[in-house]
Design a protein around this motif. Structure first.
Motif, PDB file in Angstrom:
ATOM      1  N   GLU A 252       0.823  -1.221   0.000  1.00  0.00           N
ATOM      2  CA  GLU A 252       0.000   0.000   0.000  1.00  0.00           C
ATOM      3  C   GLU A 252       0.850   1.261   0.000  1.00  0.00           C
ATOM      4  O   GLU A 252       0.458   2.290  -0.536  1.00  0.00           O
ATOM      5  CB  GLU A 252      -0.884   0.030   1.250  1.00  0.00           C
ATOM      6  N   ALA A 253       2.015   1.175   0.634  1.00  0.00           N
ATOM      7  CA  ALA A 253       2.906   2.328   0.677  1.00  0.00           C
ATOM      8  C   ALA A 253       3.801   2.382  -0.567  1.00  0.00           C
ATOM      9  O   ALA A 253       4.740   3.173  -0.628  1.00  0.00           O
ATOM     10  CB  ALA A 253       3.761   2.270   1.941  1.00  0.00           C
ATOM     11  N   GLY A 254       3.517   1.514  -1.540  1.00  0.00           N
ATOM     12  CA  GLY A 254       4.312   1.512  -2.767  1.00  0.00           C
ATOM     13  C   GLY A 254       5.665   0.854  -2.596  1.00  0.00           C
ATOM     14  O   GLY A 254       6.595   1.086  -3.362  1.00  0.00           O
ATOM     15  N   LEU A 255       5.779   0.017  -1.559  1.00  0.00           N
ATOM     16  CA  LEU A 255       7.072  -0.617  -1.263  1.00  0.00           C
ATOM     17  C   LEU A 255       6.907  -2.124  -1.168  1.00  0.00           C
ATOM     18  O   LEU A 255       5.804  -2.655  -1.270  1.00  0.00           O
ATOM     19  CB  LEU A 255       7.635  -0.042   0.041  1.00  0.00           C
ATOM     20  N   LEU A 256       8.025  -2.803  -0.945  1.00  0.00           N
ATOM     21  CA  LEU A 256       8.034  -4.259  -0.898  1.00  0.00           C
ATOM     22  C   LEU A 256       8.610  -4.751   0.419  1.00  0.00           C
ATOM     23  O   LEU A 256       9.679  -4.309   0.839  1.00  0.00           O
ATOM     24  CB  LEU A 256       8.915  -4.792  -2.049  1.00  0.00           C
ATOM     25  N   PHE A 257       7.872  -5.666   1.100  1.00  0.00           N
ATOM     26  CA  PHE A 257       8.494  -6.447   2.168  1.00  0.00           C
ATOM     27  C   PHE A 257       8.658  -7.849   1.611  1.00  0.00           C
ATOM     28  O   PHE A 257       7.668  -8.562   1.391  1.00  0.00           O
ATOM     29  CB  PHE A 257       7.654  -6.450   3.448  1.00  0.00           C
ATOM     30  N   PRO A 258       9.887  -8.262   1.336  1.00  0.00           N
ATOM     31  CA  PRO A 258      10.088  -9.438   0.482  1.00  0.00           C
ATOM     32  C   PRO A 258       9.900 -10.801   1.130  1.00  0.00           C
ATOM     33  O   PRO A 258       9.731 -11.785   0.412  1.00  0.00           O
ATOM     34  CB  PRO A 258      11.534  -9.273  -0.004  1.00  0.00           C
ATOM     35  N   LEU A 259       9.923 -10.896   2.453  1.00  0.00           N
ATOM     36  CA  LEU A 259       9.808 -12.217   3.094  1.00  0.00           C
ATOM     37  C   LEU A 259       8.534 -12.911   2.606  1.00  0.00           C
ATOM     38  O   LEU A 259       7.450 -12.332   2.655  1.00  0.00           O
ATOM     39  CB  LEU A 259       9.784 -12.069   4.615  1.00  0.00           C
ATOM     40  N   SER A 260       8.688 -14.134   2.141  1.00  0.00           N
ATOM     41  CA  SER A 260       7.560 -14.830   1.543  1.00  0.00           C
ATOM     42  C   SER A 260       7.681 -16.324   1.793  1.00  0.00           C
ATOM     43  O   SER A 260       8.687 -16.939   1.463  1.00  0.00           O
ATOM     44  CB  SER A 260       7.553 -14.536   0.032  1.00  0.00           C
ATOM     45  N   LEU A 261       6.647 -16.896   2.416  1.00  0.00           N
ATOM     46  CA  LEU A 261       6.659 -18.339   2.657  1.00  0.00           C
ATOM     47  C   LEU A 261       5.258 -18.911   2.526  1.00  0.00           C
ATOM     48  O   LEU A 261       4.270 -18.161   2.537  1.00  0.00           O
ATOM     49  CB  LEU A 261       7.242 -18.712   4.024  1.00  0.00           C
ATOM     50  N   GLY A 262       5.199 -20.214   2.439  1.00  0.00           N
ATOM     51  CA  GLY A 262       3.933 -20.883   2.228  1.00  0.00           C
ATOM     52  C   GLY A 262       2.856 -20.502   3.233  1.00  0.00           C
ATOM     53  O   GLY A 262       1.695 -20.324   2.884  1.00  0.00           O
ATOM     54  N   SER A 263       3.264 -20.315   4.499  1.00  0.00           N
ATOM     55  CA  SER A 263       2.279 -20.058   5.547  1.00  0.00           C
ATOM     56  C   SER A 263       2.021 -18.576   5.780  1.00  0.00           C
ATOM     57  O   SER A 263       1.520 -18.187   6.831  1.00  0.00           O
ATOM     58  CB  SER A 263       2.760 -20.695   6.853  1.00  0.00           C
ATOM     59  N   GLU A 264       2.358 -17.721   4.809  1.00  0.00           N
ATOM     60  CA  GLU A 264       2.329 -16.277   5.062  1.00  0.00           C
ATOM     61  C   GLU A 264       0.945 -15.741   5.435  1.00  0.00           C
ATOM     62  O   GLU A 264       0.847 -14.688   6.052  1.00  0.00           O
ATOM     63  CB  GLU A 264       2.927 -15.502   3.886  1.00  0.00           C
ATOM     64  N   GLY A 265      -0.103 -16.480   5.103  1.00  0.00           N
ATOM     65  CA  GLY A 265      -1.437 -16.038   5.468  1.00  0.00           C
ATOM     66  C   GLY A 265      -1.758 -16.214   6.940  1.00  0.00           C
ATOM     67  O   GLY A 265      -2.737 -15.658   7.449  1.00  0.00           O
ATOM     68  N   SER A 266      -0.972 -16.991   7.660  1.00  0.00           N
ATOM     69  CA  SER A 266      -1.258 -17.180   9.086  1.00  0.00           C
ATOM     70  C   SER A 266      -0.041 -17.041  10.002  1.00  0.00           C
ATOM     71  O   SER A 266      -0.198 -16.785  11.186  1.00  0.00           O
ATOM     72  CB  SER A 266      -1.917 -18.549   9.313  1.00  0.00           C
TER      73      SER A 266
ATOM     74  N   GLY B  72      13.082 -18.336   6.347  1.00  0.00           N
ATOM     75  CA  GLY B  72      13.726 -18.212   5.041  1.00  0.00           C
ATOM     76  C   GLY B  72      12.700 -17.933   3.955  1.00  0.00           C
ATOM     77  O   GLY B  72      12.199 -16.835   3.829  1.00  0.00           O
ATOM     78  N   GLY B  73      12.389 -18.958   3.174  1.00  0.00           N
ATOM     79  CA  GLY B  73      11.397 -18.786   2.115  1.00  0.00           C
ATOM     80  C   GLY B  73      12.046 -18.551   0.767  1.00  0.00           C
ATOM     81  O   GLY B  73      13.242 -18.792   0.582  1.00  0.00           O
ATOM     82  N   THR B  74      11.215 -18.059  -0.160  1.00  0.00           N
ATOM     83  CA  THR B  74      11.649 -18.034  -1.556  1.00  0.00           C
ATOM     84  C   THR B  74      12.392 -16.762  -1.963  1.00  0.00           C
ATOM     85  O   THR B  74      12.913 -16.690  -3.062  1.00  0.00           O
ATOM     86  CB  THR B  74      10.422 -18.179  -2.479  1.00  0.00           C
ATOM     87  N   SER B  75      12.469 -15.764  -1.077  1.00  0.00           N
ATOM     88  CA  SER B  75      13.111 -14.512  -1.509  1.00  0.00           C
ATOM     89  C   SER B  75      14.472 -14.292  -0.868  1.00  0.00           C
ATOM     90  O   SER B  75      15.053 -13.214  -0.984  1.00  0.00           O
ATOM     91  CB  SER B  75      12.188 -13.329  -1.195  1.00  0.00           C
ATOM     92  N   VAL B  76      14.977 -15.322  -0.199  1.00  0.00           N
ATOM     93  CA  VAL B  76      16.261 -15.181   0.496  1.00  0.00           C
ATOM     94  C   VAL B  76      17.393 -14.866  -0.475  1.00  0.00           C
ATOM     95  O   VAL B  76      18.285 -14.073  -0.186  1.00  0.00           O
ATOM     96  CB  VAL B  76      16.583 -16.460   1.298  1.00  0.00           C
ATOM     97  N   LEU B  77      17.335 -15.487  -1.641  1.00  0.00           N
ATOM     98  CA  LEU B  77      18.366 -15.307  -2.658  1.00  0.00           C
ATOM     99  C   LEU B  77      18.695 -13.833  -2.886  1.00  0.00           C
ATOM    100  O   LEU B  77      19.855 -13.436  -2.921  1.00  0.00           O
ATOM    101  CB  LEU B  77      17.864 -15.942  -3.961  1.00  0.00           C
ATOM    102  N   ALA B  78      17.673 -13.013  -3.036  1.00  0.00           N
ATOM    103  CA  ALA B  78      17.912 -11.603  -3.357  1.00  0.00           C
ATOM    104  C   ALA B  78      17.851 -10.701  -2.137  1.00  0.00           C
ATOM    105  O   ALA B  78      18.507  -9.658  -2.108  1.00  0.00           O
ATOM    106  CB  ALA B  78      16.874 -11.128  -4.382  1.00  0.00           C
ATOM    107  N   TYR B  79      17.081 -11.071  -1.123  1.00  0.00           N
ATOM    108  CA  TYR B  79      16.831 -10.143  -0.025  1.00  0.00           C
ATOM    109  C   TYR B  79      17.298 -10.646   1.337  1.00  0.00           C
ATOM    110  O   TYR B  79      17.240  -9.912   2.319  1.00  0.00           O
ATOM    111  CB  TYR B  79      15.336  -9.813   0.041  1.00  0.00           C
TER     112      TYR B  79
END
Lengths: 476, 476
Positions: free
Chosen positions: B132-146, B158-165
């Motif tokens: 919403e603020a036009g930015l990115l919080f990159p942490l992303s994992l399967g359970s991110e909805g809970s 960890g998750g899928t964005s560790v490579l870059a972030y």
């Protein structure tokens, strides 16, 4: 913390220490000791009877074991470039443990992009070894020709590449270290992820040699950019610089690899005192930026990005003028102007220094408030402010008024520190952004840090170094 | 460590705890307790008499103060999505401290690109607020909805964005936490650089709630990419995938934002058990990659980079086929194929799981050795290997042979772990890359970790939690 006076080593103990490293590497003659006892700012005069120069982790372990047994205080030292006296022995009771002979690069893994180095490896040699492998080790600071990676990690060094690559902590995957007991912590791991228990690595990084002696490290390497562009920019105010920072980051992301702010007075000092210095711009500006863009793709791509950012900034009237380096020589000159600024203050007399950081968005506000307060206290003071705008980190230095008495001016160090740090504190900032605590800021830390945090730090020190033999009187 | 049996709270103590949060938020009825006592893998059955749901750091502090006074063991819990039982209370003597009501986003600073959140904020809500603020919080994992950010930090997710972030640790600038004593560590700092003493923040991150209770955090935000491209790639071997990784990183640098490896069997399970799943490629391949490129500049730029990488890879015969997502829907499907893989194993019967990492360059070697060893032990085992190749992190899971007895198969969990972890250990890898230790791997940690490191961890635990009341029986 109760700093009981350290036990001076007996002649017999000194002989036992010397045996560990061999007589050649146990320095005792005053002329051999001298280089280990001065420090760059001449604020602390070191004293010691012995400098030990071990060649291996096993020797460091043996030294610490003996130190633990005899309660002898040990001061680890790298390239001796620290700016807060963390590497200086405070009394003849303290023995210097120099890591400089442990300077081997053990391994470069170009696929996994890691390098295993010993603690005494000079930073420039780390950079060069990465470069030879077609890779980049981004840590970069003024003293890179003599500072050592163990010291960089112990002080969690910053420098000009933090914006894109992080500080020393962010560049280290694994550590090997020797505890005060002489036990070896084996952590030379090349893993990008490892969640096996507590993260002691990051506890030792930045501990300034008070918790353990770092003996080796696994460093992260990065793909070398295919192209780099450097620009020197003249502009009216830090507010405009902050707005340009936002635009540049939005456009270039982490291709924006440097964003250094410099005030006009620093430029003047640099032009006056640096051989070969020249102003890249044709007229004077109140503020300057050194902007660097790195592209993985090509030099043209970096150029295109830089031009797009600067053209938009001119259009928006964020900047007044800009020069893009037209050659490697140009780029080197631009960088030299920035790097020489630290040293160009010395010929102008006494300088009261600050290594502060505030949230990036508040740098302009900090500069305005600090200028007003300092000039109220010393109306003719000559403020030299420069630093890593992208990190919120400003080296806010105050040169003495023209013709003032140097000693009388420097006598106001604590008073002026209190003024500047008070402003920083009001902005949730830090009075030690990248240089550390050492001896210089130890009392200020104890006075200003939250008491729960301070107690936690002391209990961590107690847990790792129960006899207080490792770098006593520093940090905590 | 001597884990003395925890003191069961008396009824009077329980009443005192309830008073702190108010009766409504002190859960005691079995049906209300139930959701806090199961965990995603059904490996641990939690037990407790009381779940406390505080609304503020002050309430957490009061709870810990009382716990310390009465020696009551406390188990902090976030979204209860952990995979190693770290969040499960082991006996009725233990009280669950749920952070879920502390779910406010206190502040978003779009200029400094930071966000201040309470520990109970759900990861997806953090992502949405950044967006919403036009930015990115990159942490992303399967359970991110809970899952909740406090748990993400406590487990250094960890998750899928560790490579870059980077992992959760790399995405956190500051922490607020409550010590077992009830004292508050105030560290909600937005500073990119702060070298004021020991780095307790990184000690608490990844400590799985055994050293302190994380109550709030300052998170780093990033510029949102202007364009993203996602490709699904078919190829012959992990060796070729590693070579492509090197090429892609050299070309795209940190614009390479995902590089996920999947074996064919995982694809088959996913296609079989996931509604709406479809194979993005027209024929079968032994291995697959999900590759993502993000550009700050434009969608076209991301597309160009992706096409250049894939064209070169086809030419070099590194890959057999590739499909670039032609729409957001395509991209979502590609990602769904990767994310569904974790759950698609369940309908296939028992699965013995490993969360390992080795140096990136050795992933192919690991897979070959592990396959050979596992298939020697269980010839009909169905290996499902997938994960974050760019981080060297593979979820190396073994589904039971078709028609085998599930219980008999799962009874070999420790035996198979020993085989796989032995290979990992021989490559200086880790048996816990991103899921942590919790209860599941605690004994293995104690058995395999270097004794000096283990002793150091225990003395850190002792320093911070002398009465062993915080999440006992986990990690150390």
């Amino acid at each position: 913390m109760n700093h009981a006076p350290p036990l001076p080593a007996t002649d017999e103990t000194i002989a036992r220490f010397a045996t560990i490293v061999g007589e050649t590497h146990a320095l005792r003659a005053p002329d051999l000791l001298a280089p280990y006892l001065t420090e760059p700012r001449d604020l602390f005069k070191g004293r010691t009877r012995l400098v030990l120069r071990p060649d291996s982790t096993a020797e460091v372990a043996a030294i610490m074991k003996l130190a633990s047994e005899t309660r002898t205080p040990i001061v680890p030292q790298g390239g001796n470039t620290g700016l807060v006296g963390g590497q200086s022995p405070r009394s003849e009771a303290e023995i210097v443990l120099s890591l400089s002979r442990m300077n081997r690069i053990r391994d470069v893994d170009a696929v996994g992009r890691t390098m295993v180095v010993e603690a005494g490896t000079i930073l420039a040699n780390v950079q060069a070894a990465a470069d030879e492998a077609g890779l980049l080790f981004p840590l970069s600071l003024g003293s890179e020709g003599s500072c050592e990676i163990g010291g960089n990690l112990s002080s969690n060094a910053g420098g000009t590449s933090v914006l894109a690559y992080g500080n020393a902590r962010d560049l280290c995957l694994g550590l090997e270290a020797v505890l005060p007991s002489g036990e070896i912590l084996p952590g030379l791991r090349r893993l990008k992820k490892d969640n096996r228990g507590y993260d002691w690595k990051d506890l030792l990084i930045g501990a300034e040699g008070t918790l353990a002696v770092i003996t080796g490290a696994v460093l992260k390497l990065f793909p070398k950019p295919a192209g780099r562009e450097v620009a020197y920019v003249g502009l009216r105010s830090p507010e405009k610089a902050l707005r340009l920072l936002g635009r540049a980051e939005a456009r270039a992301g982490r291709q924006l690899t440097a964003f250094e702010l410099m005030g006009r007075r620093g430029m003047e000092f640099t032009l006056r005192h640096t051989p070969g210095a020249r102003d890249p711009l044709s007229s004077a500006h109140a503020w300057y930026l050194l902007v660097e863009i790195s592209s993985q793709r090509s030099a043209e791509d970096a150029r295109e990005t830089m031009e797009a950012i600067l053209a938009a900034a001119l259009e928006e009237a964020l900047i007044e003028d800009a020069a893009i380096a037209q050659s490697l020589a140009d780029a080197a000159t631009f960088w030299k102007m920035r790097e020489a600024m630290s040293w160009a203050q010395k010929p102008e007399g006494g300088s009261i220094k600050h290594d502060v950081a505030v949230p990036v968005a508040r740098v302009a506000e900090f500069l305005a408030a600090a200028d007003a307060a300092v000039l109220t206290a010393i109306p003719e003071a000559r403020i030299v402010a420069f630093g890593h705008l992208g990190d919120g980190n400003i080296h806010y230095n105050i040169s003495q008024p023209l013709g003032a008495d140097k000693a009388a001016f420097l006598a106001r160090w604590t008073e002026i520190n209190a003024i500047v740090h008070g402003i920083v504190d009001g902005m949730d900032g830090t009075f030690s952004a990248e240089h550390g605590i050492g001896q210089l800021k130890r009392l200020e830390l104890a006075r200003t840090k939250n008491s729960v945090e301070m107690a936690l730090m002391r209990s961590l020190k107690q847990a790792l170094d129960p006899y207080q033999i490792l770098n006593p009187g520093k940090v905590v």
